[in-house]
Design a protein around this motif. Structure first.
Motif, PDB file in Angstrom:
ATOM      1  N   GLU A  93     -14.040  24.474 -16.338  1.00 52.07           N
ATOM      2  CA  GLU A  93     -13.723  25.818 -15.839  1.00 52.07           C
ATOM      3  C   GLU A  93     -12.522  25.679 -14.914  1.00 52.07           C
ATOM      4  O   GLU A  93     -12.581  24.947 -13.924  1.00 52.07           O
ATOM      5  CB  GLU A  93     -14.953  26.382 -15.105  1.00 52.07           C
ATOM      6  CG  GLU A  93     -14.924  27.892 -14.920  1.00 52.07           C
ATOM      7  CD  GLU A  93     -14.050  28.308 -13.756  1.00 52.07           C
ATOM      8  OE1 GLU A  93     -13.101  29.105 -13.976  1.00 52.07           O
ATOM      9  OE2 GLU A  93     -14.301  27.843 -12.625  1.00 52.07           O
ATOM     10  N   GLY A 153     -10.966  27.454 -12.681  1.00 48.49           N
ATOM     11  CA  GLY A 153     -11.083  27.762 -11.249  1.00 48.49           C
ATOM     12  C   GLY A 153     -11.715  26.595 -10.505  1.00 48.49           C
ATOM     13  O   GLY A 153     -11.247  26.195  -9.433  1.00 48.49           O
ATOM     14  N   LEU A 154     -12.754  26.025 -11.083  1.00 49.77           N
ATOM     15  CA  LEU A 154     -13.410  24.868 -10.465  1.00 49.77           C
ATOM     16  C   LEU A 154     -12.435  23.693 -10.343  1.00 49.77           C
ATOM     17  O   LEU A 154     -12.428  22.985  -9.328  1.00 49.77           O
ATOM     18  CB  LEU A 154     -14.636  24.446 -11.291  1.00 49.77           C
ATOM     19  CG  LEU A 154     -15.392  23.239 -10.760  1.00 49.77           C
ATOM     20  CD1 LEU A 154     -16.026  23.537  -9.404  1.00 49.77           C
ATOM     21  CD2 LEU A 154     -16.461  22.774 -11.752  1.00 49.77           C
ATOM     22  N   GLN A 179      -9.230  23.844  -9.925  1.00 47.12           N
ATOM     23  CA  GLN A 179      -8.372  24.136  -8.763  1.00 47.12           C
ATOM     24  C   GLN A 179      -9.115  23.870  -7.458  1.00 47.12           C
ATOM     25  O   GLN A 179      -8.527  23.382  -6.485  1.00 47.12           O
ATOM     26  CB  GLN A 179      -7.891  25.585  -8.800  1.00 47.12           C
ATOM     27  CG  GLN A 179      -6.962  25.917  -9.950  1.00 47.12           C
ATOM     28  CD  GLN A 179      -6.683  27.413 -10.051  1.00 47.12           C
ATOM     29  OE1 GLN A 179      -6.273  28.056  -9.077  1.00 47.12           O
ATOM     30  NE2 GLN A 179      -6.943  27.998 -11.220  1.00 47.12           N
ATOM     31  N   ASP A 180     -10.402  24.201  -7.444  1.00 47.90           N
ATOM     32  CA  ASP A 180     -11.212  23.937  -6.239  1.00 47.90           C
ATOM     33  C   ASP A 180     -11.318  22.436  -5.970  1.00 47.90           C
ATOM     34  O   ASP A 180     -11.253  21.998  -4.815  1.00 47.90           O
ATOM     35  CB  ASP A 180     -12.621  24.520  -6.405  1.00 47.90           C
ATOM     36  CG  ASP A 180     -12.642  26.047  -6.482  1.00 47.90           C
ATOM     37  OD1 ASP A 180     -11.750  26.681  -5.885  1.00 47.90           O
ATOM     38  OD2 ASP A 180     -13.550  26.589  -7.137  1.00 47.90           O
ATOM     39  N   TYR A 181     -11.514  21.652  -7.025  1.00 47.56           N
ATOM     40  CA  TYR A 181     -11.575  20.188  -6.845  1.00 47.56           C
ATOM     41  C   TYR A 181     -10.258  19.656  -6.257  1.00 47.56           C
ATOM     42  O   TYR A 181     -10.255  18.827  -5.355  1.00 47.56           O
ATOM     43  CB  TYR A 181     -11.854  19.482  -8.181  1.00 47.56           C
ATOM     44  CG  TYR A 181     -13.308  19.408  -8.572  1.00 47.56           C
ATOM     45  CD1 TYR A 181     -14.307  19.093  -7.646  1.00 47.56           C
ATOM     46  CD2 TYR A 181     -13.708  19.624  -9.888  1.00 47.56           C
ATOM     47  CE1 TYR A 181     -15.648  19.014  -8.024  1.00 47.56           C
ATOM     48  CE2 TYR A 181     -15.045  19.546 -10.273  1.00 47.56           C
ATOM     49  CZ  TYR A 181     -16.005  19.234  -9.337  1.00 47.56           C
ATOM     50  OH  TYR A 181     -17.327  19.144  -9.701  1.00 47.56           O
ATOM     51  N   ILE A 208     -18.354  13.732 -15.123  1.00 42.65           N
ATOM     52  CA  ILE A 208     -18.903  14.820 -15.943  1.00 42.65           C
ATOM     53  C   ILE A 208     -19.091  16.038 -15.065  1.00 42.65           C
ATOM     54  O   ILE A 208     -19.743  15.961 -14.011  1.00 42.65           O
ATOM     55  CB  ILE A 208     -20.233  14.382 -16.582  1.00 42.65           C
ATOM     56  CG1 ILE A 208     -19.942  13.373 -17.702  1.00 42.65           C
ATOM     57  CG2 ILE A 208     -21.006  15.589 -17.128  1.00 42.65           C
ATOM     58  CD1 ILE A 208     -21.160  12.752 -18.336  1.00 42.65           C
ATOM     59  N   ASN A 209     -18.467  17.145 -15.510  1.00 43.04           N
ATOM     60  CA  ASN A 209     -18.704  18.406 -14.830  1.00 43.04           C
ATOM     61  C   ASN A 209     -18.314  19.542 -15.778  1.00 43.04           C
ATOM     62  O   ASN A 209     -18.323  19.341 -16.989  1.00 43.04           O
ATOM     63  CB  ASN A 209     -18.005  18.457 -13.463  1.00 43.04           C
ATOM     64  CG  ASN A 209     -18.851  19.196 -12.429  1.00 43.04           C
ATOM     65  OD1 ASN A 209     -19.104  20.396 -12.569  1.00 43.04           O
ATOM     66  ND2 ASN A 209     -19.354  18.483 -11.430  1.00 43.04           N
ATOM     67  N   ASP A 210     -17.943  20.668 -15.229  1.00 42.76           N
ATOM     68  CA  ASP A 210     -17.758  21.900 -15.995  1.00 42.76           C
ATOM     69  C   ASP A 210     -16.290  22.058 -16.371  1.00 42.76           C
ATOM     70  O   ASP A 210     -15.406  21.761 -15.574  1.00 42.76           O
ATOM     71  CB  ASP A 210     -18.199  23.068 -15.082  1.00 42.76           C
ATOM     72  CG  ASP A 210     -18.370  24.374 -15.812  1.00 42.76           C
ATOM     73  OD1 ASP A 210     -18.226  24.407 -17.042  1.00 42.76           O
ATOM     74  OD2 ASP A 210     -18.651  25.381 -15.136  1.00 42.76           O
ATOM     75  N   TRP A 262     -23.718  22.373 -20.168  1.00 42.49           N
ATOM     76  CA  TRP A 262     -22.344  22.489 -19.687  1.00 42.49           C
ATOM     77  C   TRP A 262     -21.674  21.152 -19.436  1.00 42.49           C
ATOM     78  O   TRP A 262     -20.569  21.101 -18.903  1.00 42.49           O
ATOM     79  CB  TRP A 262     -22.307  23.316 -18.390  1.00 42.49           C
ATOM     80  CG  TRP A 262     -22.842  24.689 -18.567  1.00 42.49           C
ATOM     81  CD1 TRP A 262     -24.080  25.139 -18.199  1.00 42.49           C
ATOM     82  CD2 TRP A 262     -22.173  25.807 -19.178  1.00 42.49           C
ATOM     83  NE1 TRP A 262     -24.228  26.463 -18.542  1.00 42.49           N
ATOM     84  CE2 TRP A 262     -23.074  26.899 -19.133  1.00 42.49           C
ATOM     85  CE3 TRP A 262     -20.900  25.985 -19.734  1.00 42.49           C
ATOM     86  CZ2 TRP A 262     -22.733  28.154 -19.646  1.00 42.49           C
ATOM     87  CZ3 TRP A 262     -20.567  27.234 -20.237  1.00 42.49           C
ATOM     88  CH2 TRP A 262     -21.478  28.290 -20.194  1.00 42.49           C
ATOM     89  N   GLU A 263     -22.308  20.076 -19.774  1.00 42.57           N
ATOM     90  CA  GLU A 263     -21.729  18.764 -19.477  1.00 42.57           C
ATOM     91  C   GLU A 263     -20.516  18.464 -20.364  1.00 42.57           C
ATOM     92  O   GLU A 263     -20.609  18.515 -21.590  1.00 42.57           O
ATOM     93  CB  GLU A 263     -22.776  17.661 -19.650  1.00 42.57           C
ATOM     94  CG  GLU A 263     -23.877  17.682 -18.602  1.00 42.57           C
ATOM     95  CD  GLU A 263     -24.745  16.433 -18.696  1.00 42.57           C
ATOM     96  OE1 GLU A 263     -24.543  15.524 -17.881  1.00 42.57           O
ATOM     97  OE2 GLU A 263     -25.625  16.381 -19.585  1.00 42.57           O
TER      98      GLU A 263
END
Lengths: 139, 139, 139
Positions: C56, C58-59, C61-63, C52-54, C116-117
């Motif tokens: 988004e 961009g995030l 891609q960061d992961y 579970i996360n956001d 946001w979950e």
């Protein structure tokens, strides 16, 4: 089957910090009246964690340093997410390492814990009010 | 609702090691008589993990090497926690990456698993007897 | 106590990718008729995650970049597991960081989520059909 729900609110005054929330969860369990079952404790925000470990201040300093090494806050521009106007991409990563939630057994109306288990709220993007959910099912 | 509880005891003779405990959990499930529900399997110690992955010895060597890279045991003095007389700060970190617990579905009296899922006890500070809790709820 | 079970199938066309599966889990919950309880959502494969996360981009891609830094795919020969003919040892590690499963509270027939979950399927060794298990218990 009984069910019980409560939100716990926290505000960590720094960007990051760890709070021992074991007593609050125990109070929820007492209030629920559940003797046998499971309790789920989860961060309701995606830049925070709930995890179980040791309440030892040196270890908490080690976690801070270690998480900063694995997912550094600076430079904030290294993360695409921070182009949205946020500066908390690292918090989304730290939370994945430490975890969103714990599930704890309830036995004889108690948290069924080993000798050193304590429940922590891990804040990685603080300075605002955020919530933890406690959900209990059982009988 | 039925509930069932058992402690499994392990002693890993080295500092670190991985044990496949799937059969012990299956034996608990059979003993519980639960046909539909959830089983929680968690380490009761904060320097050990319970996780689900593949029973392949090469992978287990890779995990050992990888965890040592992310959270090295040596030098023990790099960790504040080890000033308490412990030398296991790294074990508290390895356990966060591998996780404290798994929750597994029970369907038709079986662990409801994909083809390669196996449950492991991950020891990161062994050479003493330590416990895993199996808690089952359902009907 | 009611129980409900469903397998969700996914095929990610690249080696790695993240899919938002929140709506599919909500559809399972509606179908189950459970008003109060817990839902377990887990990858049935050991080279994939549910977390579970956001939502988004961009995030995400960061992961991707971050997980490649912590557990790089190349060189594949650095991993013993890949001597078995596989090239997915890194996927077994990425999955440990992101997690196998989530447990979510059900309150008033809804997933009991913070603002946001969102639930994601994290694929780290794709290009074939793989499964997620949704198991619901409650009443």
């Amino acid at each position: 089957m009984k069910s019980y729900r409560k939100e716990l609110w926290f505000e960590v005054s720094a960007r990051r910090g760890l709070l021992n929330i074991t007593h609050q969860v125990e109070a929820c369990l007492a209030e629920s009246g559940v003797r046998e079952g499971l309790v789920l404790v989860n961060a309701m925000h995606i830049t925070a964690s709930v995890f179980i470990n040791d309440d030892e201040s040196g270890l908490h300093q080690d976690y801070e340093k270690w998480l900063e090494k694995l997912a550094p806050h600076e430079p904030v521009r290294q993360y695409q997410h921070n182009n949205t106007g946020e500066d908390n991409a690292d918090a989304h990563m730290k939370r994945q390492i430490m975890g969103r939630e714990v599930v704890v057994a309830i036995t004889n109306s108690q948290l069924d814990f080993g000798p050193w288990e304590q429940i922590f709220y891990g804040e990685f993007d603080g300075r605002r009010r955020k919530r933890v959910l406690v959900k209990i099912i059982g009988e």
